[in-house]
Motif scaffolding. Sequence first.
Motif, PDB file in Angstrom:
ATOM      1  N   THR A 171      -5.935  39.074-128.536  1.00 26.90           N
ATOM      2  CA  THR A 171      -5.255  38.915-127.249  1.00 26.90           C
ATOM      3  C   THR A 171      -5.728  40.015-126.304  1.00 26.90           C
ATOM      4  OG1 THR A 171      -3.326  37.990-128.354  1.00 26.90           O
ATOM      5  CG2 THR A 171      -3.028  38.750-126.082  1.00 26.90           C
ATOM      6  N   ILE A 172      -6.233  39.598-125.150  1.00 29.98           N
ATOM      7  CA  ILE A 172      -6.719  40.534-124.131  1.00 29.98           C
ATOM      8  C   ILE A 172      -5.668  40.738-123.043  1.00 29.98           C
ATOM      9  CG2 ILE A 172      -8.516  40.924-122.390  1.00 29.98           C
ATOM     10  CD1 ILE A 172      -9.471  41.055-125.350  1.00 29.98           C
ATOM     11  N   MET A 173      -5.024  39.659-122.631  1.00 35.60           N
ATOM     12  CA  MET A 173      -3.982  39.716-121.601  1.00 35.60           C
ATOM     13  C   MET A 173      -2.848  38.784-121.997  1.00 35.60           C
ATOM     14  SD  MET A 173      -6.319  39.488-118.122  1.00 35.60           S
ATOM     15  CE  MET A 173      -5.145  40.129-116.930  1.00 35.60           C
ATOM     16  N   ASP A 174      -1.613  39.244-121.790  1.00 36.93           N
ATOM     17  CA  ASP A 174      -0.464  38.376-121.980  1.00 36.93           C
ATOM     18  C   ASP A 174      -0.018  37.863-120.605  1.00 36.93           C
ATOM     19  OD1 ASP A 174       0.842  40.526-120.774  1.00 36.93           O
ATOM     20  OD2 ASP A 174       1.981  41.073-122.570  1.00 36.93           O
TER      21      ASP A 174
ATOM     22  N   ARG B  80       0.325  40.370-113.141  1.00 32.46           N
ATOM     23  CA  ARG B  80      -0.015  41.598-112.408  1.00 32.46           C
ATOM     24  C   ARG B  80      -1.425  41.531-111.821  1.00 32.46           C
ATOM     25  NH1 ARG B  80       2.154  44.223-116.892  1.00 32.46           N
ATOM     26  NH2 ARG B  80       0.058  44.843-117.511  1.00 32.46           N
ATOM     27  N   ALA B  81      -2.379  41.014-112.601  1.00 26.83           N
ATOM     28  CA  ALA B  81      -3.766  40.918-112.131  1.00 26.83           C
ATOM     29  C   ALA B  81      -3.872  39.984-110.929  1.00 26.83           C
ATOM     30  CB  ALA B  81      -4.674  40.431-113.261  1.00 26.83           C
ATOM     31  N   LEU B  82      -3.186  38.845-110.980  1.00 29.67           N
ATOM     32  CA  LEU B  82      -3.253  37.894-109.860  1.00 29.67           C
ATOM     33  C   LEU B  82      -2.540  38.436-108.630  1.00 29.67           C
ATOM     34  CD1 LEU B  82      -2.844  34.481-111.719  1.00 29.67           C
ATOM     35  CD2 LEU B  82      -4.942  35.672-111.030  1.00 29.67           C
ATOM     36  N   ARG B  83      -1.459  39.158-108.832  1.00 31.57           N
ATOM     37  CA  ARG B  83      -0.764  39.785-107.694  1.00 31.57           C
ATOM     38  C   ARG B  83      -1.673  40.838-107.046  1.00 31.57           C
ATOM     39  NH1 ARG B  83       4.186  39.854-105.475  1.00 31.57           N
ATOM     40  NH2 ARG B  83       4.838  41.770-104.458  1.00 31.57           N
TER      41      ARG B  83
ATOM     42  N   ILE C 102      -4.891  29.009-110.900  1.00 29.91           N
ATOM     43  CA  ILE C 102      -4.971  30.416-110.502  1.00 29.91           C
ATOM     44  C   ILE C 102      -4.969  30.531-108.982  1.00 29.91           C
ATOM     45  CG2 ILE C 102      -6.474  32.457-110.529  1.00 29.91           C
ATOM     46  CD1 ILE C 102      -7.235  31.602-113.433  1.00 29.91           C
ATOM     47  N   ALA C 103      -5.697  29.653-108.291  1.00 27.98           N
ATOM     48  CA  ALA C 103      -5.712  29.656-106.818  1.00 27.98           C
ATOM     49  C   ALA C 103      -4.307  29.421-106.269  1.00 27.98           C
ATOM     50  CB  ALA C 103      -6.679  28.595-106.296  1.00 27.98           C
ATOM     51  N   GLN C 104      -3.576  28.496-106.862  1.00 30.09           N
ATOM     52  CA  GLN C 104      -2.213  28.214-106.397  1.00 30.09           C
ATOM     53  C   GLN C 104      -1.291  29.402-106.629  1.00 30.09           C
ATOM     54  OE1 GLN C 104      -1.468  24.548-108.510  1.00 30.09           O
ATOM     55  NE2 GLN C 104      -2.543  23.330-106.966  1.00 30.09           N
ATOM     56  N   ARG C 105      -1.478  30.085-107.740  1.00 23.48           N
ATOM     57  CA  ARG C 105      -0.656  31.276-108.010  1.00 23.48           C
ATOM     58  C   ARG C 105      -0.968  32.396-107.022  1.00 23.48           C
ATOM     59  NH1 ARG C 105      -0.190  32.129-114.528  1.00 23.48           N
ATOM     60  NH2 ARG C 105       0.398  29.996-115.093  1.00 23.48           N
ATOM     61  N   ILE C 106      -2.241  32.603-106.726  1.00 19.99           N
ATOM     62  CA  ILE C 106      -2.617  33.638-105.748  1.00 19.99           C
ATOM     63  C   ILE C 106      -2.037  33.285-104.383  1.00 19.99           C
ATOM     64  CG2 ILE C 106      -4.551  34.691-104.497  1.00 19.99           C
ATOM     65  CD1 ILE C 106      -6.194  34.380-107.141  1.00 19.99           C
TER      66      ILE C 106
ATOM     67  N   TYR D  39     -13.265  39.777-106.111  1.00 18.42           N
ATOM     68  CA  TYR D  39     -11.950  40.094-106.647  1.00 18.42           C
ATOM     69  C   TYR D  39     -11.950  39.770-108.143  1.00 18.42           C
ATOM     70  CZ  TYR D  39     -11.290  39.241-101.684  1.00 18.42           C
ATOM     71  OH  TYR D  39     -11.438  39.232-100.326  1.00 18.42           O
ATOM     72  N   VAL D  40     -11.531  40.736-108.967  1.00 24.30           N
ATOM     73  CA  VAL D  40     -11.541  40.549-110.417  1.00 24.30           C
ATOM     74  C   VAL D  40     -10.205  41.009-110.987  1.00 24.30           C
ATOM     75  CG1 VAL D  40     -12.636  41.234-112.591  1.00 24.30           C
ATOM     76  CG2 VAL D  40     -14.022  40.955-110.546  1.00 24.30           C
ATOM     77  N   GLY D  41      -9.632  40.180-111.853  1.00 21.31           N
ATOM     78  CA  GLY D  41      -8.412  40.566-112.543  1.00 21.31           C
ATOM     79  C   GLY D  41      -8.694  41.579-113.637  1.00 21.31           C
ATOM     80  N   LYS D  42      -9.754  41.326-114.427  1.00 24.03           N
ATOM     81  CA  LYS D  42     -10.116  42.236-115.511  1.00 24.03           C
ATOM     82  C   LYS D  42     -11.595  42.100-115.827  1.00 24.03           C
ATOM     83  CE  LYS D  42      -8.706  43.650-120.142  1.00 24.03           C
ATOM     84  NZ  LYS D  42      -8.303  44.994-119.776  1.00 24.03           N
ATOM     85  N   ASN D  43     -12.287  43.227-115.898  1.00 23.67           N
ATOM     86  CA  ASN D  43     -13.659  43.253-116.394  1.00 23.67           C
ATOM     87  C   ASN D  43     -13.587  43.360-117.905  1.00 23.67           C
ATOM     88  OD1 ASN D  43     -15.515  43.341-114.025  1.00 23.67           O
ATOM     89  ND2 ASN D  43     -14.195  45.070-113.495  1.00 23.67           N
TER      90      ASN D  43
END
Length: 186
Positions: free
Chosen positions: A13-16, A22-25, A53-57, A154-158
């Motif tokens: 698991t990398i992200m929960d 948080r990343a999208l915010r 993801i676009a809709q969440r952003i 824009y990147v949530g996580k590298n």
Amino acid sequence: MKQAKQKSSTAVTIMDAEAIRRALRRIAHEIIERNPRLERIVLAGIPSRGVEIAQRIAAFIREIEKIDIETGIIDVAMHRDDVGTRPDLPVVRASKLPLPLEERTVIIVDDVLYTGRTIRAAMDAINSFGRPARIQLAALIDRGHRELPIRPDYVGKNLPTAATEKVRVQLKETDGVADAVYLQKE
């Protein structure tokens, strides 16, 4: 008789769900900072998880700035450079973008950025709808291994990965399970 060795794979698991939120915010805040004319933005998601993801952003931008950002769907199936070499025909979905695109900033949104070929195909698909003033790129995960000179804005996580590893994104709306990002190691 020799038995073939079973390939074992493990998922880490990398992200929960909270890390994804948080990343999208954070991406929403960065879009707001870099684009003073938010009314001219279109978030174009690549099916299927890029659309969600676009809709969440867009929802985060609405919450922060009290402005509705238009979203759309940009299907890349017929614009891929490997269409003729694949054993199966690609599944084609309808692209839906708010028009006209001229004088607008289109932000392509995808879940995982890898070689860059999907993004190149998305840019070709967008150009068939018009000529936006700018195209930007947002990705939840950037795993490296680019084959084309494409860089996300824009990147949530590298997430540095080996070429043999796979990154799997699960979203509640598309997969019916809790949001998470996994790294599949073989």
